[in-house]
Every structure is written in structure tokens, then in C-alpha cells.
Design a protein around this motif. Structure first.
Motif, PDB file in Angstrom:
ATOM      1  N   HIS C 267       0.162  -1.984   5.886  1.00 12.88           N
ATOM      2  CA  HIS C 267       0.615  -0.491   5.735  1.00 12.88           C
ATOM      3  C   HIS C 267       1.731  -0.215   4.612  1.00 12.88           C
ATOM      4  O   HIS C 267       1.493   0.507   3.747  1.00 12.88           O
ATOM      5  CB  HIS C 267       0.941   0.172   6.958  1.00 12.88           C
ATOM      6  CG  HIS C 267       1.388   1.503   7.311  1.00 12.88           C
ATOM      7  ND1 HIS C 267       0.647   2.557   7.152  1.00 12.88           N
ATOM      8  CD2 HIS C 267       2.667   2.015   7.448  1.00 12.88           C
ATOM      9  CE1 HIS C 267       1.114   3.724   7.241  1.00 12.88           C
ATOM     10  NE2 HIS C 267       2.458   3.415   7.544  1.00 12.88           N
ATOM     11  N   ILE C 268       2.569  -0.943   4.679  1.00 16.37           N
ATOM     12  CA  ILE C 268       3.428  -0.667   3.805  1.00 16.37           C
ATOM     13  C   ILE C 268       3.234  -1.435   2.446  1.00 16.37           C
ATOM     14  O   ILE C 268       3.726  -0.939   1.385  1.00 16.37           O
ATOM     15  CB  ILE C 268       5.027  -1.301   4.447  1.00 16.37           C
ATOM     16  CG1 ILE C 268       6.370  -0.823   3.430  1.00 16.37           C
ATOM     17  CG2 ILE C 268       4.854  -2.722   4.546  1.00 16.37           C
ATOM     18  CD1 ILE C 268       6.524   0.707   3.551  1.00 16.37           C
ATOM     19  N   ARG C 269       2.347  -2.598   2.442  1.00 20.84           N
ATOM     20  CA  ARG C 269       2.002  -2.871   1.239  1.00 20.84           C
ATOM     21  C   ARG C 269       1.043  -2.082   0.290  1.00 20.84           C
ATOM     22  O   ARG C 269       1.125  -1.931  -0.731  1.00 20.84           O
ATOM     23  CB  ARG C 269       1.265  -4.352   1.283  1.00 20.84           C
ATOM     24  CG  ARG C 269       2.239  -5.250   1.342  1.00 20.84           C
ATOM     25  CD  ARG C 269       1.521  -6.911   1.503  1.00 20.84           C
ATOM     26  NE  ARG C 269       2.381  -7.461   2.593  1.00 20.84           N
ATOM     27  CZ  ARG C 269       3.532  -8.040   1.799  1.00 20.84           C
ATOM     28  NH1 ARG C 269       4.123  -8.029   0.553  1.00 20.84           N
ATOM     29  NH2 ARG C 269       4.505  -8.705   2.766  1.00 20.84           N
ATOM     30  N   ALA C 270       0.144  -1.104   0.981  1.00 18.46           N
ATOM     31  CA  ALA C 270      -0.635  -0.308   0.658  1.00 18.46           C
ATOM     32  C   ALA C 270       0.156   0.756  -0.094  1.00 18.46           C
ATOM     33  O   ALA C 270      -0.007   1.235  -1.285  1.00 18.46           O
ATOM     34  CB  ALA C 270      -1.305   0.316   1.498  1.00 18.46           C
ATOM     35  N   ILE C 271       1.159   1.166   0.619  1.00 24.15           N
ATOM     36  CA  ILE C 271       2.098   2.434  -0.110  1.00 24.15           C
ATOM     37  C   ILE C 271       2.822   1.919  -1.331  1.00 24.15           C
ATOM     38  O   ILE C 271       2.720   2.497  -2.318  1.00 24.15           O
ATOM     39  CB  ILE C 271       3.121   2.732   1.016  1.00 24.15           C
ATOM     40  CG1 ILE C 271       2.448   3.511   2.164  1.00 24.15           C
ATOM     41  CG2 ILE C 271       4.365   3.656   0.269  1.00 24.15           C
ATOM     42  CD1 ILE C 271       3.565   3.650   3.421  1.00 24.15           C
ATOM     43  N   ASN C 272       3.189   0.508  -1.144  1.00 18.53           N
ATOM     44  CA  ASN C 272       4.085  -0.163  -2.284  1.00 18.53           C
ATOM     45  C   ASN C 272       3.230  -0.227  -3.395  1.00 18.53           C
ATOM     46  O   ASN C 272       3.711   0.260  -4.660  1.00 18.53           O
ATOM     47  CB  ASN C 272       4.487  -1.498  -1.964  1.00 18.53           C
ATOM     48  CG  ASN C 272       5.544  -1.751  -2.909  1.00 18.53           C
ATOM     49  OD1 ASN C 272       6.414  -1.341  -3.336  1.00 18.53           O
ATOM     50  ND2 ASN C 272       5.073  -3.144  -3.477  1.00 18.53           N
ATOM     51  N   GLN C 273       1.904  -0.524  -3.333  1.00 22.43           N
ATOM     52  CA  GLN C 273       0.893  -0.620  -4.457  1.00 22.43           C
ATOM     53  C   GLN C 273       0.587   0.715  -5.282  1.00 22.43           C
ATOM     54  O   GLN C 273       0.580   0.876  -6.390  1.00 22.43           O
ATOM     55  CB  GLN C 273      -0.400  -1.191  -4.018  1.00 22.43           C
ATOM     56  CG  GLN C 273      -0.320  -2.703  -4.156  1.00 22.43           C
ATOM     57  CD  GLN C 273      -1.788  -3.345  -3.954  1.00 22.43           C
ATOM     58  OE1 GLN C 273      -1.957  -4.003  -2.992  1.00 22.43           O
ATOM     59  NE2 GLN C 273      -2.697  -3.200  -4.978  1.00 22.43           N
ATOM     60  N   ILE C 274       0.554   1.742  -4.247  1.00 23.20           N
ATOM     61  CA  ILE C 274       0.351   3.322  -5.137  1.00 23.20           C
ATOM     62  C   ILE C 274       1.628   3.610  -5.569  1.00 23.20           C
ATOM     63  O   ILE C 274       1.723   4.225  -6.822  1.00 23.20           O
ATOM     64  CB  ILE C 274      -0.129   4.317  -4.003  1.00 23.20           C
ATOM     65  CG1 ILE C 274      -1.181   3.597  -3.109  1.00 23.20           C
ATOM     66  CG2 ILE C 274      -0.381   5.812  -4.711  1.00 23.20           C
ATOM     67  CD1 ILE C 274      -2.352   3.413  -4.208  1.00 23.20           C
TER      68      ILE C 274
END
Lengths: 415, 415, 415, 415
Positions: C267-274
Motif C-alpha cells: 500500500h505505502i509503496r504504491a503511494i510512494n511510486q505515484i
């Protein structure tokens, strides 16, 4: 095309009655004209409406009138009731009059005769000069039954006086967002009033009463005289007895507040012990059962009607395994009941709602809003619902009504 | 193919920890062999397990280890932490170490350094010889962040001693069928313990506290010193203030227990009056606001953090309209908190669960089982849930903790 | 003692409007007499009522009238609107006119001027010869605001023609026991109608759209042109993006239908990528994000407004972290909307209900009856509710509206 | 102090079995030491544990062993079964062996004899060389019953192979946030498999099947051969018949999707008509009943067992009014059943769960998570739950399994 003139009087607008009447006419496929409407000018004045109903078929208009009678609408000229002889045990004539749960009178030989034991979805059987409701399963060939809608008048419930604000917490709404502590005190007061009138308090209760640790509070209410009749199933009685015999209830260790998963084995052993004794009362007499709600009911000479269901283990010897016989026993248990309270049970609450006259005030308490809603949906318009926790609700009610409970030790405290 | 040896010690079997560890390995697409397993022979003995993890990719095994660390599993040879310089404000390096909410240490220059402010889903920023968690929105270019899973060890929570039976009412289960009155007393005792240790009690509360008529009980708890910090939204503060100014709360007339449908107009007027005063505290000082929960917090010098949401009217001038700033204020409010209780709010409970260290005991009280379940699902493993009625729960808690409330008049009673 | 004559015309009885009007008068502590009542004789005729209201205080009667205007009741002689100059930014005068969400006109200089952007719980600001609603947070010192109830008329919604039986599935009732498949087809038809009139379809959606595996159906609806605007939060966008980047959504492996517990780390990795990409659109352009609902919205040039909440991780760079700014962006997004559908979200549904004019039809779909009930309780009287499963609902809606989806492969099937 | 050595083999850790075993020992007040533990090294290896149990009393240790047998734990040296002669009809000896719903063998005369009809909460009666479960209500004086825990071994269910990922959507969790469309396809596939093995599909269904408009889908499933046996109550059959006779179901007009409030009068008339015919089959033969689910079952020669409850009106002549007789009929209906699906009913689902062997896979579908949870709580460990909308679920299942339904007209569409 068939037509009929009907009339209704009361708080037609603010109560929403007239709105529901007009709805029902359209839903049944009928048409109407409002011939006369006298509006009550002030909040306390009653209104009066006279309508002409129109429908394609005679049969249909008779059934529409039966429907509208649930709102207190009656034909202006009801005429004389028509009786038919029943041809077959357990079967009504096709055009039987289907009852509401409101006070009803039938016109027989020019006189208005009250119908005994108002109950919805029944027929009206006439024996000599008396009339009473009868369930379809109890009708016998040769009985005389009221058919069609003629000669029947329904007396609507008096409107709750909204400007005074008595016992009226939840009308159409079902919500947990209400000042609950206040509601407990209102119910306690109503129970006191009912008892002081010499009427009985009927409880319909489910197993969560025991699971939530509220059995001691319930026992206190029995001892204080606020539980005259209990309608319930095999489950609450078994869990209550299991708790007394083993200190558990379907796996909840009540002292520690933690659960044994399933733990059904205690359950079936508790049932087996009462079966050996022969009945709950016998188990109390022989000292097998020494505590709990059922013990309190037996020792205080209170009535209970346990009706079984298909999910039951055992069951306990006191349980009616035939549900129709159980319904008959419940009907008999309604005598002198002046107030009914239903806690934490869907099945037996709906069953009781089915047979309860609309004139008996009814409170339904459950943590699940759906239970209350479902009950009201089935036609128990007098039902009031409280969405709350059963354990805390009964604890507080006992504190209000049972002074001994107030001083005494409470569950989980060292004595 | 990449592999790593990890180990874990504790009550691995009876707590279900090892079961979850093995689950997670397979779910992440990894493989394992259990190289050593020393079982605790008796209920009080700890067990120990050493496993070899295997995965296709180095990256994936690092992320699997971060996942397993939520269960207290650590590499046998964690090595030294790797730091990367952040390139862009508000963006972590791709392989950042994603934190758990457990106590954590990082190995820097040969020493194990504790990570301050444990919080899940954060990064670990290192400044000099100190390390602390940091939210992605607060990271700045040039900061040094721990990356990969090397050099990080997580200290699992001590297992709850199941044989003693202290504060343990609901583990995995969420149920309304529990002895609720007992639970209230357990929570009261835990609050007393926390206060006697000099720690703070954090409340997270939703508007149903006011709707259920429990505001007087809440006020009593504030006055008795059991509410040190309140995290909430615009709604509960507004409804509480509306109740003080107009005697209503979103349409519920609390004295009569009946509802005004909607009645939003009171709501927006209450907000407007506080906006005119400038703040809730100013409204108390100028005598605009003279009662209720917010008034009690102000007059007793207690802290509150109100964070807004997109559904808010107004809002009140004290409300953080920027949610990231609100989160920062909430993090600051966690200092010295030793116990957290969440009543009747999903949004702010989840928000608080997100930032709370696992070491702070947490109770979630709601009439809706889904709220409690959702909170636990998000990773607040220390969460304990009680499904009950908020109004009666707070009434009983106040009776336990606030002697003045016990004697004094209660809402709805004549004084 | 103050009095005022008001009137109302329409389907007063069968709609229950008059019942609610009389209720509200008593709840506000007022009294009334019905001076004239012309009943509609047949189901299609309108009725007319003229009442005299009485209350102790001038102020109170003005506020009662504002309340009754939500039902379409207006003073017989409204007079001229009174304007006051605002003294302080963000604060209304005490007696400000509090708006309904119905079409409204104000009398200024002898002319009836329509109020732009009907929205409830707002003030009415007058600039030159134009009038529009304004939120309290947007008012500025020096603005001219309508105060008191004089000179304001509300135009009630046309009554739904009950005899025809168009788009009317659930009125006051919220229930899962409805023919759901039929409802899906009715909604599909209404969306087609709205699009053919050149109006927009607004969606308000929660993360369960992704959790239930319905994202492909939602993508098909975007592609088919039935999603013009999306109001949502950080969660659905993050889960949708996480599902595209990692094939998971908060721990649910969508292909296998089984869950990874928590799994917040994806979840937090997906946010970080965007966040690294700078925005969702930038992530689509640079090929980071190649599928899912957000990708479909970007590639089809559809609008989305993401407003954050205090429980958010990250958040995504597109998210408004200031909720008041977010509300402004949502208001701007309402332009040309002709139909609104809310699926599986409480927070953003209530937020949208707050700002939506009553004239825009609104359907709320959720598996939890409480969400729908809560929405209707807040004043969105035009809300229609469907209690159903989001996943199956969107699957069926896509089959109705998106022919390509019908033929194409469905999730979980081999291609 | 009494002690006993027990052993268990299987996926003890990843399945959580050993954790539950140790829990139960402590909950029953016992103590243990783990004498031997051989851990399965890899995900596919089985583990083995040998424990010594210690308790104060012989009786208690026997009961603890019965409890642990629900997890597949057996004494290492079970010895020979002890038989007692029953003294009283309907009463077990105090120390009767209480069964699990798992495959069980008893050692009689040196041979292991399989127990026929595994069912939980029963006794084991031995007749000649055969053993079978028996409900307490069916036991007769003179029967020989297995007593104590000696000589009984329980065969645990094979562990679900978690690495393969077959039919496994929901384990302990009950959630509506799952990819529902995928689940429908998995269930359809499992039904095809069961039918191709020559086994029967058992349905347990509640009235919401009719209320949600899913009766046509259910009829299609009957016609396609996927409904071999139906367990239900009076309600679904009555509503289905009412819908056929009057086009309504407890007040829901299925064509228009709007509800007639209550409308009970249709309900009791429908029952009366079938009572006149004598049975549902007779009503089909004489042309009284020409459509719906019950009609389809009759015309396709499928079996149905209707068991009544205390809330029933009528009931229909086919309904067992004695619940114990009803249970017997349900037990008889389990022959050759290979798969059970329960939709939208709590009462009959729990009743079926009570009598179903653990070896029969079971899916429970309901919009209310509590129903699924309750079922699993009662010991139906093989239960899988889906929280979804019944109407849409059955619509989609029919589309998968009944090709004719796919092409044909659907309800609410013009033909």
C-alpha cells in the motif's frame, strides 16, 4: 366495476394514517375519490374523511377493505356479517375475513358483537352469540366463519397524544443513537404502572440474555415481580441451566469473561440432566438445578412457555416440539398481559408479535436494528424499538426496578 | 534464488504466531524450511524456531522480512543498516524500510539504536546517532533513510499471560455476546492503573457519545480526571456544543428522548456562534459556552485535537482542515499516553490506530462489530473490541470511576 | 406571541408532506391552526393548505419557517428579503437565512431572483442583482447576506408520480429484500437517459469497489462513457493503483480470491511510486501506471476529485489534504451533473449529499443498510438506496451498459 | 490427579490446530506437557505432537479428550470402548461419549468399527457389530451406548492444501470485501464436480430468495439439475407460492420493484389454497400452482423437507410442525449429499449445520455477516462464508450453470 363508501376518523394527517390509506388503495390496484374531508384545525382536533373506493371486482374490494381496516377505515354502511359453514378441517372458505390485530366487532342479527382475542391473519368463528378469532389450523368442518368484509368494523387504536410526550421514544425510526439511559427509566416506569393496574408483564427473551452475563439481572427482575410470563425457546433455557450447572454458556466462561470455542459438550450434558429429572421444575425440586433464570421462575411460581425450533439440541423436556401446539400455549399465556418486552430474539419475538393484540404495548430491545425493523414490518404497529446492548440494558433495568439488586453483589465482583 | 535465516522466540504455538508466520511466507510467494524448533514443554515455557526463507529475488526477500517482523521474526544475522540519501521531498527511496508499530532497533556503526516513536507504514530517518519514524509526507531531500531489511530488529510484544487471565476479554473474536458489565469494570480498573503510573488516557470519540445522551457521563469522566487527551472530529464537538446552546443534537431532543428530523439548522448556527467567538476556549471564557464535554475539557485544561473531514459543516475554528497537519498534531498528542479508548467512531479510530505504537493498550467500543473488526484488520493487533451500546457503556463507566456522578442527578431525572 | 400565515400546495397527504410539516411545528415548540384545506379529490389532484403558525418569539418563527421551507411551505406574504453586511470573515450574522437544497428564490427590489447553486446549510449572498449560496467558511466581511426568513421562497420538488411507477424502488425503506436484478436495469436506463440529455454522471466511490474485484467492471463503465466525474478519497485510488502495480489490494490477492492479512507494505509503496511520478496523470504518461480505474479515468479525460481524510497514508499527490479546499473542488465538479451514484462509501457520500442540489437524482448503493439510512437522514431526501453487494452490482451494471465488457473476458477467467 | 497421553498428526502449526488444542486444555482447566514434537520441515510435511494431559478428575479428562477429538487429537492408547445400557427413553447415561461431526471409529471386541452418520452432539449406539450416532431424543431404554472417551478415535479432515489454492475463499474471515464474481464461478465449478461424481447438491434457503426476485434464477437452477434436495421452512415456500398465485411476496410487487406494506392477507390466502389442495404436489397436479420454485421441485421430482417454526402462519400442509420429526426427515435427506449451500436463512442453516458431517463441503451465502459467523461458531468448521446479495448471487450462478437461463428472458424484461 364495484364501489364502496368508507370512512375514517382520527389524527389522520399528523399520524400519517391517511397517507398510508391512499397508498394501499393504489397498491391494491384500486381508485378513489375523497368525497368529504374535515380537517382538525388544531393539533388536538380530530379529522374525518369519507372516500369512495372503486375496483374491478367484488372480491378485490372486499380484500381491499380488510386491508384498510388495519388503519381503522370502515365502510360507512357495513351491513350484516355473512357466515359460511366450513367444509374441511384446517381450511377456510376462499373469501374468509382475514383479521387485523385491532379491536373488532361483527354485526350479527342486528347487534354488534365484539371479537374475542384480537389476532392478525386469523378467521372469525361465530359460536352462538359470541365471536372469536381462530387460526386456520384450528378450524373444524361445520364451524361458522365470517366471510367477506361486510358486517365487520375495526376500532382503531387511540392516537398517541404527541403534544404530551409520554411513552414515545421511537416511532418509525430504529436507531442506536438515542439517549438510552432515559429509555430504561421510561420502560421501568411503564412496568410499574402495568403492575399497579394488576396486569402482567410478558417477556420474550433470547439466549443473549445469558451470554451477555445478564442472567443475574434477569433473576433480580423475576424476584422483584416484573416477569410474569416468559416466552422463549430451548436455547435460553439450556444456556441458563448450563451456566448454573457448569458455569459456562455455550463456551463463555462468565466469571472470567473469556470464551471456550464451541464447548457444545456442556450444552448437551445440561439438557441430558434435565431430561433425566423429567422437567425443569422437577430438577429444581430435586436440587439438581439451584440457580439462574429458569430456577427463579420455578421458585416464584411464574409461567414459562418454551417452544422448540428445528435447530434445537435435545430438547429440554419442557419444550413444545410441535410448533402449532406451542402457539396454542402462547395464546393461552397472553391472558391478563398488559405489557410485552422482547429482548434479543428474532424468532420468538416475531411469533409473539403474530398473536399479540395491537392494544398491548410492546417494546423490542436488540443490539441488531434489523430485528426491531423486521418485527415492525410484520404488522406490530404498536412495537417500539430500542437498539442497545442487552447486558447493560438489563443491568440498568434491574438497578431501577429491583432495590435488592442495587445493594447486592453484582456478577464478577467478589462477595 | 535468495535466502535468509530468521528466528523467533516466544509463545509461538498457543498464540498462533508461528502459524501466521508460515502463512505470510507462502502468501508472499516464498518457501521455507524449519531448521530448528524447540517447543516449550509446558504452558509457561517459550518456544524457539529458526527458519530458512527462500525467494526468487533479493528485493522480495527484504520485503518479506519486513512483513515477518510484524510478528517478531528477525534475521539471525541482521548486519548493519543501510542508509540512503533522499532525493526528493515527500518521496522515499524505492527500497525504504517500511516500519511496523512495534519497538524497533537499527544497527548503526556497530551499535543498536532504538527507533523513536514506533508507527507503522513509515520510514526510519537517521539524524546523527538517533533514529526515528517519519511519515512519507514529512521526508525532505537530503534526509538519510534506512533502506532494505538489513540492520533492523523488531522487538515483539510480550505475550499476554493466558494462564493468569488479566485484561483479556476479546482476542480474535468480536462479539456482542459477552458479559458486558464485567468488561466495564475491567476497563475502569485499567484506567485507574494507568493514571496511578502517571500516564495519560487518550480518548477517541464520535458523535454518538452525544446522541446517546452520554455527554453528562463523559463530562463526569473528564472531571474525575480520566480524559487527558481527546482526538475527534468536527461532528462530536459541534453536536456537544449544539446540545449546550440549543438542547438538541442533530435533531434529538435529549430531555424528551424524541427526535427532530434533521434539524440541521441548529447545527450550523452553533458552529457560527463559536466561529464568532474565535475558538471553543474563547467561547468558554466569554460565557457563550457553559456546559458539555468541550466545556469540561477547556475548564479542566485538557488537550483536544480536532481534525476535520470532507463531510464537515463549518467547521469549528479549532478544527484542523488540513488532514496531514491534523495527523502531526495527533502524533504530538500521543506523548505520555498509556492507554487509548475509542468510542463510536470509525474514521478517527482508524486514524489513531495508524499512528499508535503497538505497546499502548487499546480498547475499541462500538455498537457496530464492523468498526472493531476494521480497526483490527488495519494492523492494530493490540486492539481489544467491545460491541455494546455507547450510552449505557459510558453511563456505567462513569458510575465506576466518578463517585460524584454516582450520587448526583442523572440525565432525565428531576433534580 | 408572534404569528405568520404560510401555505403549501402539492401531494400533501399521500406523500406524507403535511404530516411532516405538522410534526416540525410541534417539535420546534410552535402551535398552528389549519385555516383552509382543499383536498385533492382523486389520486392525481393536488391539495392546498393554509396554516397560521404561532410562536413565542420572532426569531423562533423565522427559524421555524426556514425549517418548513424544506417541505415546500412558504409564507403567503413573504415580503422583501433583508440583507445584512457581514462584519467578520467566515462568520454569518446571527439571524442568517439557512438554506435548503431545494430551488430557491429571493425577493430583491420587488423582483424574485433565483438563488444559484442550491446547497443546504449555507447562507445566501447577494452581489448586484444576483444571489447564490455560500458556505460559512467562504463568507467575507463586507458581503451582503440574506437574513431572516422574509423574502425567500422555496420551490418544492415535483411529486413523484406514484401512479405511473417510474424510477421509484425504495422510498423511506432501506432493505436488501428487493428484486435487485430489476433495480440494476432501472439504474442503467436512467444513466442512458441522463447521458442522452447531455448531462454528466457523477460517481462517488469507496475502496470496496476494488476489494470486491469490481475494478474491471468499473473500468468498462468508464470506457463506455458512464463515469464523467469521480469523487473519492485516497483509499480507492491507492487500492486501485496498488492492484495495478502489485496485483493486490490491501492484502486481497484478486486472482486467487484469498487475502494477505494486512499487507500494508504494498500500500505505502504504491503511494510512494505515484508521489515520485508527481501525479496520477504523470504516472500514466510515464508508463508507471498501466491499468485500473484511475488509469481509465486519465486516459479517457474524465475528471476526478480526491479529498483526503485523517486516516490516509501518504497521501497520493492528487489528494486535497485540506478538506475545505476539497469541498470547493467538489462543488466545482457538480457542473452539468444530471445523476449521482454513490457506491460503498459513507464519508464521501455524506460529503457529496451535503453539497448536492435536491434536483439531482441520487442512488446510494451499499451492502450496509446504515450507510444509506445515514445519507437520507442528513437531508438528501431525493436519495434512493439499494442494499446489495457492490461487486455483483457493478458486474451486472457493466453487463447492461458496456457491450464490450459483455463479450470480453471477465476477471478470473482465462483469456 | 488423572493423566492421559494423546497424539495428533497433520499440519499442526500452519493450520492453527495445535494452538487451538493447547487453548482448549487450559480452558477446560487442565495442564499439559509436550513430550514430543516433530515439526514438518517444509510446507508440505506433516508435524506430529505427543502430549500428556493432566486434570484433577477422571470424568473431566474424559470430557477434555472428547473436546480435543474435534481437532483430531486421540489418545495414544485408546483401549476398548465401554458400553452402558440406557435406563430411560430419551436420556443418555451421564458419561455418554459426545460426538464430533468428524469421521469416527470405536473399538469393539478388538476391532475398529466405523460410526455411521457422523453428527455432532450425539451419542454412539451399538447394535450388534455396527455403531451409529443417535440423537438423545431417539435413544430407547435398553439401547447400548458408548460411554467415556476410551476406545474412540476421531479421524481429522485432511488439511486443505494451501499451496495449491483450490476452493478456498474465506477461512476464518467473513467479509463482504472479496472478489464476489470469482467466488460465484468457483461455486459453480464445485457444483459441476459434485454432480459429475453422482452426488447430490443440498440447498438450504430462506425467503429472501423470493423477496430479492431471484426465484426465476432458482427455478433455472432446479431445471438445470443443480438442486437435488431443499431444506427450508414454511416462509420461503409460502412466499414462493404467494408470488405465483398473486404476483406478490409479503408485499413486494416483484414486477414493479415496489413494496406493499405488510400485505399479509395475500400470504394467509395462499396458504389456505394449498391447504385446500392437500399438499403442494396436489396443488401442482390440480393446476392450482403453476410456477415458482416449489412447482419446479415437484415437476422435476426433487425432494424438499419443510420444517416449521413458531412464527409460522398456517402452515402449508407439507410442513413438519414437530421439529424433532422434522430433524429426522432432514437426516434422511442427507443421503448421497456431496455439497451443501445455504442461502439467506439463519434458522434452517444452523439446523442443517447441526446434523451435517464435517466431510460435506458447505457454503453459506448471506448479506448479513452475522449469519455466516454464527454458523461457523456452532462447529461447522468446514463452512465457507460469502457475504453478498442473494438476488445478484443467484442471478449470476444461474447464468453460469443454466444455459437456458442465459438466453431466455429475465425478470423485469419485456419478452
Amino acid at each position: 366495476m364495484s364501489s364502496e363508501t368508507v370512512e375514517v376518523r382520527g389524527h389522520l394527517i399528523d399520524s400519517g394514517v391517511l397517507s398510508r390509506v391512499l397508498d394501499d388503495i393504489l397498491e391494491y390496484g384500486g381508485d378513489y375519490s375523497i368525497d368529504k374531508f374535515e380537517v382538525g384545525k388544531t393539533p388536538t382536533d380530530e379529522s374525518y374523511a369519507r372516500l369512495t373506493l372503486k375496483m374491478e371486482q367484488d372480491d378485490d374490494i372486499a380484500r381491499l377493505i380488510m386491508r384498510l381496516q388495519t388503519h381503522g377505515v370502515n365502510p360507512t354502511d357495513p351491513g350484516e356479517a355473512m357466515l359460511r359453514e366450513v367444509e374441511q378441517d384446517g381450511v377456510f372458505p376462499d373469501d374468509f375475513y382475514s383479521t387485523t390485530n385491532l379491536e373488532t366487532v361483527v354485526r350479527l342479527g342486528g347487534h354488534w358483537v365484539p371479537v374475542e382475542n384480537p389476532e392478525m391473519d386469523c378467521g372469525i368463528v361465530v359460536v352462538g352469540e359470541r365471536a372469536r378469532t381462530i387460526a386456520v389450523s384450528d378450524i373444524k368442518a361445520g364451524d361458522h366463519l365470517v366471510c367477506g368484509a361486510g358486517g365487520v368494523k375495526v376500532v382503531p387504536l387511540p392516537a398517541i397524544d404527541r403534544s404530551v410526550g409520554g411513552f414515545e421514544f421511537m416511532n418509525s425510526e430504529v436507531s442506536s443513537e438515542k439517549p438510552q439511559a432515559l429509555l430504561v427509566r421510561q420502560i421501568a416506569q411503564q412496568m410499574r404502572d402495568v403492575k399497579s393496574e394488576g396486569k402482567k408483564v410478558l417477556w420474550v427473551a433470547g439466549p443473549a440474555v445469558v451470554h451477555t452475563g445478564a442472567a443475574p439481572a434477569m433473576v433480580a427482575l423475576v424476584e422483584a415481580g416484573y416477569v410474569d410470563v416468559l416466552f422463549a425457546g430451548n436455547a435460553i433455557a439450556t444456556h441458563d441451566i448450563e451456566a448454573s450447572l457448569f458455569g459456562t454458556s455455550l463456551g463463555v466462561d462468565l466469571k472470567q469473561g473469556r470464551g471456550v470455542e464451541h464447548g457444545h459438550e456442556h450444552h448437551i450434558r445440561a439438557i441430558n440432566q434435565i431430561r433425566r429429572a423429567g422437567s425443569i421444575a422437577a430438577a429444581v425440586e430435586t436440587g439438581v438445578l439451584t440457580g439462574g433464570v429458569m430456577h427463579a421462575l420455578v421458585t416464584h411460581g411464574k409461567q414459562f412457555v418454551l417452544v422448540g425450533s428445528v435447530r434445537d439440541d435435545g430438547p429440554l423436556p419442557d419444550v413444545f416440539t410441535d410448533v402449532i401446539e406451542g402457539q396454542r400455549a402462547m395464546r393461552a399465556g397472553l391472558k391478563d398481559v398488559g405489557f410485552a418486552i422482547m429482548v434479543a430474539t428474532m424468532l420468538h419475538s416475531v411469533a409473539t408479535g403474530n398473536i399479540l393484540p395491537a392494544s398491548i404495548p410492546l417494546v423490542c430491545v436488540d443490539i441488531n436494528p434489523a430485528t426491531v425493523t423486521k418485527l415492525a414490518d410484520r404488522g406490530s404497529a404498536q412495537a417500539r424499538g430500542i437498539v442497545t446492548d442487552i447486558g447493560l440494558f438489563l443491568e440498568q433495568l434491574a438497578l431501577e426496578l429491583a432495590p435488592a439488586y442495587r445493594e447486592g453483589s453484582r456478577p464478577g465482583e467478589d462477595v
